[in-house]
Write a protein that holds these residues in place. Sequence first.
Motif, PDB file in Angstrom:
ATOM      1  N   GLN A 207       0.757   3.190  15.155  1.00 22.63           N
ATOM      2  CA  GLN A 207       1.639   3.422  14.006  1.00 22.63           C
ATOM      3  C   GLN A 207       0.908   3.332  12.671  1.00 22.63           C
ATOM      4  O   GLN A 207       1.539   3.375  11.612  1.00 22.63           O
ATOM      5  CB  GLN A 207       2.781   2.396  14.036  1.00 22.63           C
ATOM      6  N   MET A 208      -0.413   3.231  12.702  1.00 22.44           N
ATOM      7  CA  MET A 208      -1.177   3.004  11.479  1.00 22.44           C
ATOM      8  C   MET A 208      -0.949   4.063  10.396  1.00 22.44           C
ATOM      9  O   MET A 208      -0.769   3.706   9.216  1.00 22.44           O
ATOM     10  CB  MET A 208      -2.666   2.892  11.800  1.00 22.44           C
ATOM     11  N   PRO A 209      -0.932   5.361  10.717  1.00 26.57           N
ATOM     12  CA  PRO A 209      -0.696   6.346   9.648  1.00 26.57           C
ATOM     13  C   PRO A 209       0.639   6.124   8.932  1.00 26.57           C
ATOM     14  O   PRO A 209       0.713   6.218   7.704  1.00 26.57           O
ATOM     15  CB  PRO A 209      -0.709   7.688  10.392  1.00 26.57           C
ATOM     16  N   GLU A 210       1.674   5.808   9.684  1.00 26.61           N
ATOM     17  CA  GLU A 210       2.986   5.560   9.094  1.00 26.61           C
ATOM     18  C   GLU A 210       2.969   4.278   8.261  1.00 26.61           C
ATOM     19  O   GLU A 210       3.576   4.210   7.183  1.00 26.61           O
ATOM     20  CB  GLU A 210       4.040   5.455  10.199  1.00 26.61           C
ATOM     21  N   MET A 211       2.263   3.266   8.743  1.00 35.89           N
ATOM     22  CA  MET A 211       2.152   1.999   8.002  1.00 35.89           C
ATOM     23  C   MET A 211       1.439   2.221   6.676  1.00 35.89           C
ATOM     24  O   MET A 211       1.847   1.691   5.633  1.00 35.89           O
ATOM     25  CB  MET A 211       1.397   0.971   8.850  1.00 35.89           C
ATOM     26  N   GLU A 212       0.367   2.997   6.695  1.00 38.44           N
ATOM     27  CA  GLU A 212      -0.408   3.256   5.482  1.00 38.44           C
ATOM     28  C   GLU A 212       0.411   4.046   4.463  1.00 38.44           C
ATOM     29  O   GLU A 212       0.388   3.751   3.267  1.00 38.44           O
ATOM     30  CB  GLU A 212      -1.687   4.003   5.845  1.00 38.44           C
ATOM     31  N   LYS A 213       1.149   5.045   4.933  1.00 34.73           N
ATOM     32  CA  LYS A 213       1.986   5.839   4.027  1.00 34.73           C
ATOM     33  C   LYS A 213       3.087   4.978   3.421  1.00 34.73           C
ATOM     34  O   LYS A 213       3.386   5.082   2.223  1.00 34.73           O
ATOM     35  CB  LYS A 213       2.605   7.016   4.775  1.00 34.73           C
ATOM     36  N   LEU A 214       3.658   4.119   4.228  1.00 37.18           N
ATOM     37  CA  LEU A 214       4.711   3.245   3.745  1.00 37.18           C
ATOM     38  C   LEU A 214       4.217   2.347   2.619  1.00 37.18           C
ATOM     39  O   LEU A 214       4.865   2.213   1.573  1.00 37.18           O
ATOM     40  CB  LEU A 214       5.246   2.389   4.894  1.00 37.18           C
ATOM     41  N   CYS A 215       3.051   1.735   2.807  1.00 34.34           N
ATOM     42  CA  CYS A 215       2.502   0.840   1.787  1.00 34.34           C
ATOM     43  C   CYS A 215       2.244   1.581   0.480  1.00 34.34           C
ATOM     44  O   CYS A 215       2.539   1.072  -0.606  1.00 34.34           O
ATOM     45  CB  CYS A 215       1.219   0.185   2.290  1.00 34.34           C
ATOM     46  N   ALA A 216       1.692   2.776   0.589  1.00 37.95           N
ATOM     47  CA  ALA A 216       1.420   3.580  -0.607  1.00 37.95           C
ATOM     48  C   ALA A 216       2.712   3.945  -1.326  1.00 37.95           C
ATOM     49  O   ALA A 216       2.801   3.848  -2.563  1.00 37.95           O
ATOM     50  CB  ALA A 216       0.644   4.835  -0.218  1.00 37.95           C
ATOM     51  N   ASP A 217       3.726   4.356  -0.579  1.00 37.81           N
ATOM     52  CA  ASP A 217       4.999   4.766  -1.173  1.00 37.81           C
ATOM     53  C   ASP A 217       5.721   3.591  -1.826  1.00 37.81           C
ATOM     54  O   ASP A 217       6.273   3.711  -2.919  1.00 37.81           O
ATOM     55  CB  ASP A 217       5.904   5.398  -0.104  1.00 37.81           C
ATOM     56  N   VAL A 218       5.715   2.449  -1.152  1.00 38.32           N
ATOM     57  CA  VAL A 218       6.405   1.275  -1.682  1.00 38.32           C
ATOM     58  C   VAL A 218       5.702   0.786  -2.951  1.00 38.32           C
ATOM     59  O   VAL A 218       6.356   0.427  -3.940  1.00 38.32           O
ATOM     60  CB  VAL A 218       6.469   0.145  -0.638  1.00 38.32           C
ATOM     61  N   PHE A 219       4.393   0.770  -2.947  1.00 36.75           N
ATOM     62  CA  PHE A 219       3.647   0.318  -4.122  1.00 36.75           C
ATOM     63  C   PHE A 219       3.921   1.224  -5.316  1.00 36.75           C
ATOM     64  O   PHE A 219       4.118   0.746  -6.453  1.00 36.75           O
ATOM     65  CB  PHE A 219       2.157   0.287  -3.812  1.00 36.75           C
ATOM     66  N   LYS A 220       3.962   2.510  -5.053  1.00 31.78           N
ATOM     67  CA  LYS A 220       4.265   3.466  -6.131  1.00 31.78           C
ATOM     68  C   LYS A 220       5.651   3.208  -6.693  1.00 31.78           C
ATOM     69  O   LYS A 220       5.873   3.259  -7.903  1.00 31.78           O
ATOM     70  CB  LYS A 220       4.158   4.892  -5.590  1.00 31.78           C
ATOM     71  N   ALA A 221       6.585   2.895  -5.802  1.00 37.24           N
ATOM     72  CA  ALA A 221       7.975   2.674  -6.237  1.00 37.24           C
ATOM     73  C   ALA A 221       8.118   1.387  -7.048  1.00 37.24           C
ATOM     74  O   ALA A 221       8.803   1.368  -8.081  1.00 37.24           O
ATOM     75  CB  ALA A 221       8.891   2.625  -5.016  1.00 37.24           C
ATOM     76  N   VAL A 222       7.468   0.318  -6.616  1.00 32.17           N
ATOM     77  CA  VAL A 222       7.633  -0.956  -7.325  1.00 32.17           C
ATOM     78  C   VAL A 222       6.883  -0.972  -8.657  1.00 32.17           C
ATOM     79  O   VAL A 222       7.215  -1.754  -9.548  1.00 32.17           O
ATOM     80  CB  VAL A 222       7.170  -2.150  -6.455  1.00 32.17           C
ATOM     81  N   LYS A 223       5.887  -0.101  -8.789  1.00 31.62           N
ATOM     82  CA  LYS A 223       5.123  -0.022 -10.039  1.00 31.62           C
ATOM     83  C   LYS A 223       5.770   0.921 -11.055  1.00 31.62           C
ATOM     84  O   LYS A 223       5.407   0.931 -12.217  1.00 31.62           O
ATOM     85  CB  LYS A 223       3.695   0.431  -9.753  1.00 31.62           C
ATOM     86  N   ALA A 224       6.720   1.732 -10.573  1.00 27.21           N
ATOM     87  CA  ALA A 224       7.341   2.721 -11.445  1.00 27.21           C
ATOM     88  C   ALA A 224       8.199   2.052 -12.519  1.00 27.21           C
ATOM     89  O   ALA A 224       8.795   1.003 -12.306  1.00 27.21           O
ATOM     90  CB  ALA A 224       8.205   3.661 -10.606  1.00 27.21           C
TER      91      ALA A 224
END
Length: 224
Positions: A207-224
């Motif tokens: 599940q690593m690709p999905e985990m990596e995408k999730l972390c990137a998306d969440v970080f972008k959202a919380v920094k917005a």
Amino acid sequence: MNPEDIHETIPFFHHTRKRFNRLMEAARKDSSGRLASCRKELEFIRKHEREVDLLLNLQEKGELPVRIVHNDTKINNVMLDTETDRAVCVIDLDTVMPGSILYDFGDMARTMTSPAAEDEEDLEKTFMRMPMFEAVVKGYLETVKDFITPLEVSLLPFSGKLITLETGIRFLTDYLEGDVYFKTEKDRHNLHRARTQLALVKSMEQQMPEMEKLCADVFKAVKA
């Protein structure tokens, strides 16, 4: 606080290379005559040798910040209110020392995402639950968003896999050395523990690709 002001209570606690080397030495000596029963697990760990140095190398280069961290953030080191289910405090502070937040997050991912007990013998019950990983990521990044670095964010999924692998290495080492560190309650207890950790590593890898995408998306959202 300055991490240099905190004493290193357990030297090399998360030094995965030293953990790996000790396992290889335990396998070479086979002091308890148990090697034949865990060759499959040992080979799996050998195939992951390259990964044990990744965070250590980044730390050596100064690319990963040294911070004051707990170092043993498994779920049973969080005291929970039985009525509200809310976290009250973190306990077992003897391992608080300089390190990387990736070690803390990795142990949270290891212990909070699998539905199985640490010594579950039915390995089909051991897997990484993506909804639980997502919850951990969202809660964590919302809290650390003001100081975590992009490199640390990108390594959050890998840290879960690495600390799970490291824990499997520790259990297997103790099994080969005759169960001298972890308390055991049944035959081959540490071997079962090691197998559970390695099964969780496999699930994370899938599940690593999905985990990596999730972390990137969440970080972008919380920094917005």
